[in-house]
Design a protein around this motif. Structure first.
Motif, PDB file in Angstrom:
ATOM      1  N   ASP A  62      -6.850  -5.262 -17.187  1.00 40.95           N
ATOM      2  CA  ASP A  62      -5.768  -6.453 -17.562  1.00 40.95           C
ATOM      3  C   ASP A  62      -5.051  -6.873 -16.052  1.00 40.95           C
ATOM      4  OD1 ASP A  62      -6.800  -5.796 -20.687  1.00 40.95           O
ATOM      5  OD2 ASP A  62      -5.410  -4.924 -20.276  1.00 40.95           O
ATOM      6  N   GLY A  63      -5.815  -6.928 -15.136  1.00 39.36           N
ATOM      7  CA  GLY A  63      -5.501  -7.443 -13.737  1.00 39.36           C
ATOM      8  C   GLY A  63      -4.196  -6.879 -13.240  1.00 39.36           C
ATOM      9  N   TRP A  64      -3.665  -5.490 -13.951  1.00 34.51           N
ATOM     10  CA  TRP A  64      -2.279  -4.982 -12.923  1.00 34.51           C
ATOM     11  C   TRP A  64      -2.158  -4.886 -12.063  1.00 34.51           C
ATOM     12  CZ3 TRP A  64      -5.742  -2.273 -16.788  1.00 34.51           C
ATOM     13  CH2 TRP A  64      -5.232  -1.943 -17.522  1.00 34.51           C
ATOM     14  N   ASP A  65      -1.019  -4.833 -11.884  1.00 36.67           N
ATOM     15  CA  ASP A  65      -1.205  -4.982 -10.017  1.00 36.67           C
ATOM     16  C   ASP A  65      -1.342  -4.322  -8.730  1.00 36.67           C
ATOM     17  OD1 ASP A  65       0.561  -7.236 -10.588  1.00 36.67           O
ATOM     18  OD2 ASP A  65       3.246  -5.745 -11.058  1.00 36.67           O
ATOM     19  N   ALA A  66      -1.568  -4.720  -8.298  1.00 36.16           N
ATOM     20  CA  ALA A  66      -2.737  -3.291  -6.974  1.00 36.16           C
ATOM     21  C   ALA A  66      -1.550  -3.136  -5.783  1.00 36.16           C
ATOM     22  CB  ALA A  66      -3.994  -4.793  -6.156  1.00 36.16           C
ATOM     23  N   GLY A  67      -0.749  -3.269  -5.690  1.00 36.12           N
ATOM     24  CA  GLY A  67       0.438  -3.309  -5.297  1.00 36.12           C
ATOM     25  C   GLY A  67       2.150  -3.105  -5.767  1.00 36.12           C
ATOM     26  N   ALA A  68       2.662  -4.123  -5.090  1.00 40.73           N
ATOM     27  CA  ALA A  68       4.648  -4.316  -5.540  1.00 40.73           C
ATOM     28  C   ALA A  68       5.258  -5.077  -4.373  1.00 40.73           C
ATOM     29  CB  ALA A  68       4.953  -2.858  -5.425  1.00 40.73           C
ATOM     30  N   TRP A  69       4.504  -6.914  -3.806  1.00 40.13           N
ATOM     31  CA  TRP A  69       4.070  -7.711  -2.790  1.00 40.13           C
ATOM     32  C   TRP A  69       6.239  -8.058  -2.977  1.00 40.13           C
ATOM     33  CZ3 TRP A  69       0.534 -12.039  -3.788  1.00 40.13           C
ATOM     34  CH2 TRP A  69      -0.262 -11.688  -4.255  1.00 40.13           C
ATOM     35  N   PRO A  70       6.927  -7.817  -2.184  1.00 40.38           N
ATOM     36  CA  PRO A  70       5.706  -8.281  -0.425  1.00 40.38           C
ATOM     37  C   PRO A  70       5.986  -7.053   0.616  1.00 40.38           C
ATOM     38  CG  PRO A  70       8.272  -8.794  -0.079  1.00 40.38           C
ATOM     39  CD  PRO A  70       8.424  -8.516  -2.042  1.00 40.38           C
ATOM     40  N   LEU A  71       6.513  -5.489  -0.185  1.00 44.32           N
ATOM     41  CA  LEU A  71       6.179  -4.262   0.126  1.00 44.32           C
ATOM     42  C   LEU A  71       5.036  -3.622   0.309  1.00 44.32           C
ATOM     43  CD1 LEU A  71       9.653  -2.988  -1.677  1.00 44.32           C
ATOM     44  CD2 LEU A  71       9.012  -4.083   0.801  1.00 44.32           C
ATOM     45  N   GLU A 114     -19.482   0.567  -5.166  1.00 45.06           N
ATOM     46  CA  GLU A 114     -19.157   0.916  -5.283  1.00 45.06           C
ATOM     47  C   GLU A 114     -17.440   2.334  -4.944  1.00 45.06           C
ATOM     48  OE1 GLU A 114     -20.268   5.475  -8.068  1.00 45.06           O
ATOM     49  OE2 GLU A 114     -22.017   2.836  -8.369  1.00 45.06           O
ATOM     50  N   GLN A 115     -18.756   2.992  -3.792  1.00 42.52           N
ATOM     51  CA  GLN A 115     -17.629   3.856  -3.230  1.00 42.52           C
ATOM     52  C   GLN A 115     -15.974   3.059  -2.980  1.00 42.52           C
ATOM     53  OE1 GLN A 115     -17.829   6.578  -2.167  1.00 42.52           O
ATOM     54  NE2 GLN A 115     -19.412   7.117  -2.977  1.00 42.52           N
ATOM     55  N   CYS A 116     -16.440   1.913  -2.280  1.00 40.76           N
ATOM     56  CA  CYS A 116     -15.227   1.698  -2.149  1.00 40.76           C
ATOM     57  C   CYS A 116     -14.368   0.391  -3.341  1.00 40.76           C
ATOM     58  CB  CYS A 116     -15.130  -0.184  -1.833  1.00 40.76           C
ATOM     59  SG  CYS A 116     -14.042  -1.215  -0.964  1.00 40.76           S
ATOM     60  N   PHE A 117     -14.685   0.650  -4.131  1.00 44.35           N
ATOM     61  CA  PHE A 117     -13.929  -0.157  -5.937  1.00 44.35           C
ATOM     62  C   PHE A 117     -12.994   1.235  -6.044  1.00 44.35           C
ATOM     63  CE2 PHE A 117     -16.275  -3.163  -7.166  1.00 44.35           C
ATOM     64  CZ  PHE A 117     -16.187  -4.070  -6.307  1.00 44.35           C
ATOM     65  N   GLU A 118     -13.505   2.658  -5.819  1.00 45.91           N
ATOM     66  CA  GLU A 118     -12.816   4.061  -6.451  1.00 45.91           C
ATOM     67  C   GLU A 118     -11.830   4.437  -5.262  1.00 45.91           C
ATOM     68  OE1 GLU A 118     -13.112   5.990  -8.574  1.00 45.91           O
ATOM     69  OE2 GLU A 118     -15.347   4.324 -10.002  1.00 45.91           O
ATOM     70  N   ALA A 119     -12.177   4.010  -4.284  1.00 48.54           N
ATOM     71  CA  ALA A 119     -11.378   3.948  -2.910  1.00 48.54           C
ATOM     72  C   ALA A 119     -10.512   3.337  -3.807  1.00 48.54           C
ATOM     73  CB  ALA A 119     -11.432   3.682  -1.821  1.00 48.54           C
ATOM     74  N   ILE A 120     -10.309   2.266  -3.444  1.00 51.93           N
ATOM     75  CA  ILE A 120      -9.249   1.231  -4.157  1.00 51.93           C
ATOM     76  C   ILE A 120      -8.726   2.051  -5.161  1.00 51.93           C
ATOM     77  CG2 ILE A 120      -8.560  -1.242  -4.934  1.00 51.93           C
ATOM     78  CD1 ILE A 120     -11.231  -2.151  -2.885  1.00 51.93           C
ATOM     79  N   THR A 121      -9.633   1.515  -6.609  1.00 50.83           N
ATOM     80  CA  THR A 121      -8.897   2.985  -8.005  1.00 50.83           C
ATOM     81  C   THR A 121      -7.678   4.190  -7.403  1.00 50.83           C
ATOM     82  OG1 THR A 121     -10.741   1.733  -8.962  1.00 50.83           O
ATOM     83  CG2 THR A 121      -9.149   3.703  -9.922  1.00 50.83           C
ATOM     84  N   GLU A 122      -8.180   5.030  -6.737  1.00 49.39           N
ATOM     85  CA  GLU A 122      -7.805   5.922  -6.081  1.00 49.39           C
ATOM     86  C   GLU A 122      -5.728   6.252  -5.642  1.00 49.39           C
ATOM     87  OE1 GLU A 122      -7.680   9.826  -5.926  1.00 49.39           O
ATOM     88  OE2 GLU A 122      -9.741   9.458  -7.113  1.00 49.39           O
ATOM     89  N   ASP A 129     -11.516  -0.454 -15.943  1.00 52.42           N
ATOM     90  CA  ASP A 129      -9.871  -0.498 -15.156  1.00 52.42           C
ATOM     91  C   ASP A 129      -9.730   0.643 -13.473  1.00 52.42           C
ATOM     92  OD1 ASP A 129      -9.137  -1.484 -16.832  1.00 52.42           O
ATOM     93  OD2 ASP A 129      -8.400   0.813 -17.923  1.00 52.42           O
ATOM     94  N   ARG A 130     -11.758   0.680 -13.101  1.00 54.11           N
ATOM     95  CA  ARG A 130     -11.793   1.312 -11.482  1.00 54.11           C
ATOM     96  C   ARG A 130     -12.943   0.226 -10.959  1.00 54.11           C
ATOM     97  NH1 ARG A 130     -14.136   5.363 -14.307  1.00 54.11           N
ATOM     98  NH2 ARG A 130     -15.878   5.261 -12.738  1.00 54.11           N
ATOM     99  N   LYS A 131     -12.124  -1.143 -10.922  1.00 54.99           N
ATOM    100  CA  LYS A 131     -13.126  -2.032 -10.523  1.00 54.99           C
ATOM    101  C   LYS A 131     -12.354  -3.390 -10.737  1.00 54.99           C
ATOM    102  CE  LYS A 131     -16.007  -2.975 -14.020  1.00 54.99           C
ATOM    103  NZ  LYS A 131     -17.657  -2.607 -14.849  1.00 54.99           N
ATOM    104  N   PRO A 132     -12.722  -4.395  -9.642  1.00 56.90           N
ATOM    105  CA  PRO A 132     -11.662  -5.391  -9.754  1.00 56.90           C
ATOM    106  C   PRO A 132     -10.818  -6.299 -10.654  1.00 56.90           C
ATOM    107  CG  PRO A 132     -12.798  -5.580  -8.301  1.00 56.90           C
ATOM    108  CD  PRO A 132     -13.771  -4.738  -8.931  1.00 56.90           C
TER     109      PRO A 132
END
Length: 142
Positions: free
Chosen positions: A53-62, A97-105, A133-136
């Motif tokens: 659903d395109g949830w926030d990947a961070g909290a810009w600008p922090l 796949e490993q990169c996506f899992e690390a981002i997800t974590e 929800d474990r990928k872009p």
């Protein structure tokens, strides 16, 4: 436009030393928005959303996530980087796949701590999230 500088790093998943685009370091006089501007022309792109659903990947600008993709003579390489209140870190993987899992974590950590908006009813671990929800976010392109 910046010139992509290649640096040598070790991949997280295969422990190989590879030459990859360097993640720009923080400008101590700016913020995450300023840092995102330094990504232009480096091979890195800001990653604003994550999951189905395109949830926030961070909290810009922090808190800002960035992603990169490159290749060498062995094959493709996938990277993600973070800017967290001025501290920057990059991670590279041979496996997407490993990169996506690390981002997800890491994204899930920020969701669970309330630092960024994520799905309701988060499971105990990122690995328990639904596959979608474990990928872009499907609407994101790099």
């Amino acid at each position: 436009m910046s010139v992509a500088t290649r640096i040598r790093m070790t991949t997280t998943d295969t422990n190989e030393t590879v030459a990859v685009p360097g993640l720009p370091v923080d400008d101590p006089m700016g913020d995450g928005y300023d840092w995102m501007e330094t990504l232009e022309g480096t091979g890195w792109s800001a990653l604003p959303n994550w999951g189905s659903d395109g949830w926030d990947a961070g909290a810009w600008p922090l808190i800002v996530f960035a992603a990169a993709r490159t290749h060498d003579e062995t094959g493709e390489l996938f990277g993600y980087g973070t800017y967290v209140e001025g501290d920057t870190h990059a991670h590279w993987f041979r496996s997407q796949e490993q990169c996506f899992e690390a981002i997800t974590e890491e994204v899930c950590f920020h969701w669970k701590t309330g630092q960024s908006d994520g799905p309701a009813n988060l499971p105990a671990t990122a690995a328990e999230l639904p596959t979608a929800d474990r990928k872009p976010y499907p609407g994101w392109t790099s």
